[in-house]
Design a protein around this motif. Structure first.
Motif, mmCIF file in Angstrom:
data_model
loop_
_atom_site.group_PDB
_atom_site.id
_atom_site.type_symbol
_atom_site.label_atom_id
_atom_site.label_comp_id
_atom_site.label_asym_id
_atom_site.label_seq_id
_atom_site.Cartn_x
_atom_site.Cartn_y
_atom_site.Cartn_z
ATOM 1 N N ILE A 13 -80.041 -74.187 -0.719
ATOM 2 C CA ILE A 13 -78.634 -74.472 -0.967
ATOM 3 C C ILE A 13 -78.457 -74.571 -2.477
ATOM 4 N N GLU A 14 -77.817 -73.557 -3.044
ATOM 5 C CA GLU A 14 -77.666 -73.464 -4.504
ATOM 6 C C GLU A 14 -76.419 -72.653 -4.800
ATOM 7 N N ASP A 15 -75.513 -73.213 -5.619
ATOM 8 C CA ASP A 15 -74.271 -72.513 -5.913
ATOM 9 C C ASP A 15 -74.414 -71.455 -6.998
ATOM 10 N N ASN A 16 -75.490 -71.465 -7.747
ATOM 11 C CA ASN A 16 -75.759 -70.420 -8.730
ATOM 12 C C ASN A 16 -76.459 -69.282 -7.994
ATOM 13 N N SER A 17 -75.776 -68.153 -7.829
ATOM 14 C CA SER A 17 -76.309 -67.075 -6.995
ATOM 15 C C SER A 17 -77.622 -66.515 -7.535
#
Length: 130
Positions: A13-17
């Motif tokens: 789960i990471e918002d930086n692709s």
């Protein structure tokens, strides 16, 4: 995806692709597991609550878009699966570590892939009770 014959899987789960892809690909190569990626904890929680079995590992950023932070997600998931290996990453200060359950591993950003490997090994060892 989570049948008894399915390979173990990790959830990233990471918002930086870019980081999500790097981390997910590395875990797939290192562990030979499937990897499911989310860009926020809210969607990951919905997915995980629908699963019958715990993932083999959850690696989550702490601060992301949405309602939940990584630390809150960890507490919710550990209520369901107390032995779940978890790693939380953050580019912010260490104050997050005071609110994390003791079995959750904190990994400061920026991290290296060697540091990711060490955090994953430690999280899995804590799950095994070592």
């Amino acid at each position: 995806m989570t049948s008894s014959t399915a390979l173990p899987y990790a959830v990233v789960i990471e918002d930086n692709s870019l980081l999500a892809e790097l981390l997910g690909n590395h875990l797939e190569e290192q562990l030979q597991w499937a990897c499911t990626r989310f860009d926020n904890a809210d969607d990951a929680l919905v997915h995980l609550l629908q699963c019958q079995e715990a993932p083999a590992l959850v690696v989550t950023d702490h601060l992301m878009p949405g309602q939940l932070r990584g630390g809150e997600l960890a507490q919710m998931l550990l209520q369901r699966w107390p032995e779940l290996p978890m790693v939380i990453t953050s580019g912010y200060g260490y104050e997050i570590t005071t609110t994390l359950p003791p079995q959750v591993i904190f990994l400061q950003k920026p991290w290296t892939l060697d540091e990711v490997d060490s955090a994953v090994r430690l999280a899995r060892a804590r799950q095994a009770g070592d």
